[in-house]
Design an enzyme around this catalytic site. Structure first.
Site, PDB file in Angstrom:
ATOM      1  N   CYS A   1      -5.080  22.210  10.032  1.00 45.47           N
ATOM      2  CA  CYS A   1      -3.801  21.573  10.245  1.00 45.47           C
ATOM      3  C   CYS A   1      -3.138  22.213   8.880  1.00 45.47           C
ATOM      4  O   CYS A   1      -4.112  21.831   7.797  1.00 45.47           O
ATOM      5  CB  CYS A   1      -4.422  20.061  10.448  1.00 45.47           C
TER       6      CYS A   1
ATOM      7  N   GLN B   1      -4.248   5.507  -0.083  1.00 50.75           N
ATOM      8  CA  GLN B   1      -3.955   7.378  -0.300  1.00 50.75           C
ATOM      9  C   GLN B   1      -4.024   8.885   0.187  1.00 50.75           C
ATOM     10  O   GLN B   1      -5.073   8.743  -0.638  1.00 50.75           O
ATOM     11  CB  GLN B   1      -3.199   6.674  -1.514  1.00 50.75           C
TER      12      GLN B   1
ATOM     13  N   TYR C   1      -1.563  -7.205  -2.916  1.00 48.40           N
ATOM     14  CA  TYR C   1      -1.565  -6.653  -1.841  1.00 48.40           C
ATOM     15  C   TYR C   1      -2.645  -5.231  -1.673  1.00 48.40           C
ATOM     16  O   TYR C   1      -2.790  -3.176  -2.170  1.00 48.40           O
ATOM     17  CB  TYR C   1      -1.087  -5.392  -0.581  1.00 48.40           C
TER      18      TYR C   1
ATOM     19  N   ASP D   1       2.729  -3.915  -2.617  1.00 48.47           N
ATOM     20  CA  ASP D   1       2.307  -2.367  -1.750  1.00 48.47           C
ATOM     21  C   ASP D   1       2.579  -3.182  -0.292  1.00 48.47           C
ATOM     22  O   ASP D   1       1.418  -2.115   0.175  1.00 48.47           O
ATOM     23  CB  ASP D   1       1.683  -1.575  -2.287  1.00 48.47           C
TER      24      ASP D   1
ATOM     25  N   CYS E   1       6.583   2.996   1.593  1.00 46.63           N
ATOM     26  CA  CYS E   1       6.355   4.406   1.678  1.00 46.63           C
ATOM     27  C   CYS E   1       7.472   4.200   2.486  1.00 46.63           C
ATOM     28  O   CYS E   1       8.059   5.580   3.696  1.00 46.63           O
ATOM     29  CB  CYS E   1       5.072   4.664   2.925  1.00 46.63           C
TER      30      CYS E   1
END
Length: 391
Positions: free
Chosen positions: A81, A205, A234, A300, A327
């Site tokens: 990938c 992350q 969070y 977050d 995000c």
């Protein structure tokens, strides 16, 4: 797409969301933080498994692992990938062959039959330690102990093999149970000068270097003096909480997932941080009953953004500063509009960061400061009609 143009497009996505959805004009959108590595950056990848169509009735078809073709559940078979850490590529190519040799059944989502659903790979970018996880429909996988040990012997950096059990007919990848078959239940990683233990089923992350870069911006913007009380609403496994805790008087970490809180506690002990306390529960439930008044609240949330009740709770507590990490620029703009209504807060800066090169996604940190002279009304909430109008 040329990487420079990717960055330009993402900068525009953020600016347009703030203007069109949030109604903000004149807000500083800082130049996007470009990734130094825009290929081979992902520290985690999870691949659905399938079997290729057999060419004859006597064949069962080769085991495939890859990603779904857009708009379908048709797997595009991959042996590498381009965006995952290149050190994981050999496992992707070879583990499929081992599954084939073992004769383990592959899950059929239409019939809800078969065993193996997904292959999960994770790596510590700094340490090189790897985890391999098989997501299965049930735990009866004949020969898994022997195969797990074989993988540990073959791959020197592989420190743990786990099985996650997901018996449900669902699009969710992971189930609630994860069992370590061989090696450790976690990999060790270095982040922002601290040591973290990361399990197969906990959030971290996917772009380690960019997460550190955004953390540095947060530290620069907050200008911490060491006397502050900070709440990470969070907290997950403490990715942002613990580095920030080193620079404040007290940090309070909140998360609704008990397993994440336990992992965050462990990471705090691992780094000898004694000024962090932990709370398990929903943000809107925990924050109103805190025994201290926070100076800074960091949120977050997932892509859907904050629930309305969370935003109302923030407005009732009215900390001096709010840092909103997101995000999803659309839900970020929506929530910022609510927080800045009636001049309660001022949006001082938005910092985009390219956590996800080669995709349309973009991470942001937004910084809000309580407006001078604002006086809260304890317990006050907007009327039902106002709620309906914004909703």
């Amino acid at each position: 797409m040329d990487y420079a143009y990717q960055l330009e497009a993402k900068q525009n996505i953020v600016a347009q969301a703030l203007e069109r959805i949030g109604g903000f004009t004149g807000v500083t959108v800082a130049p996007i933080l470009a990734a130094s590595n825009f290929l081979g950056y992902r520290n985690k990848a999870t691949y659905p498994l399938a079997r290729a169509s057999a060419r004859s009735a006597a064949e069962t078809g080769q085991v495939q692992a890859g990603y779904y073709q857009k708009g379908s559940h048709q797997i595009v078979n991959l042996n590498q990938c381009p965006v995952q850490d290149v050190r994981l590529n050999p496992l992707l190519a070879e583990v499929k062959q081992d599954i084939q040799k073992r004769g383990w059944g592959i899950y059929d989502e239409k019939l809800h039959r078969g065993k193996l659903r997904h292959l999960g790979l994770r790596i510590g970018r700094r340490t090189g330690e790897m985890l391999l996880t098989l997501v299965v429909k049930d735990s009866n996988l004949v020969g898994i102990e022997e195969q797990a040990q074989e993988w540990l012997n073959r791959y020197p950096n592989l420190v743990g093999v786990s099985v996650n059990i997901n018996p449900d007919r669902t699009n969710a990848i992971l189930g609630s149970e994860t069992h370590t078959i061989a090696g450790r239940a976690y990999l060790q990683e270095e982040f922002a000068g601290l040591t973290f233990q990361i399990r197969p089923d906990t959030f971290f992350q996917v772009h380690t270097e960019q997460a550190e870069a955004l953390l540095q911006v947060i530290l620069e913007e907050l200008k911490l003096q060491g006397s502050e009380i900070l709440v990470d609403a969070y907290c997950g496994i403490g990715t942002l909480t613990l580095p920030l805790a080193q620079r404040v008087r007290q940090a309070i970490a909140v998360d609704v997932q008990p397993a994440a809180v336990e992992q965050a506690k462990l990471n705090a002990r691992l780094n000898h941080l004694e000024n962090v306390t932990f709370q398990t529960g929903a943000v809107e439930t925990v924050l109103p009953v805190l025994s201290v008044q926070p100076d800074i609240i960091l949120v977050d949330p997932p892509r859907k953004g904050c629930d309305r009740s969370v935003l109302e709770t923030l407005l009732q507590i009215h900390p001096e500063q709010i840092v909103y990490v997101s995000c999803n620029p659309a839900t970020l703009a929506r929530d910022l509009k609510i927080l800045c209504a009636d001049s309660t807060y001022s949006l001082t800066q938005v910092q985009p960061a390219d956590f996800f090169p080669q995709t349309s996604h973009v991470e942001c940190a937004a910084f809000l400061v309580r407006s001078p002279g604002f006086v809260s009304k304890p317990g006050a909430k907007e009327s039902e009609s106002e709620d309906a109008e914004i909703g």
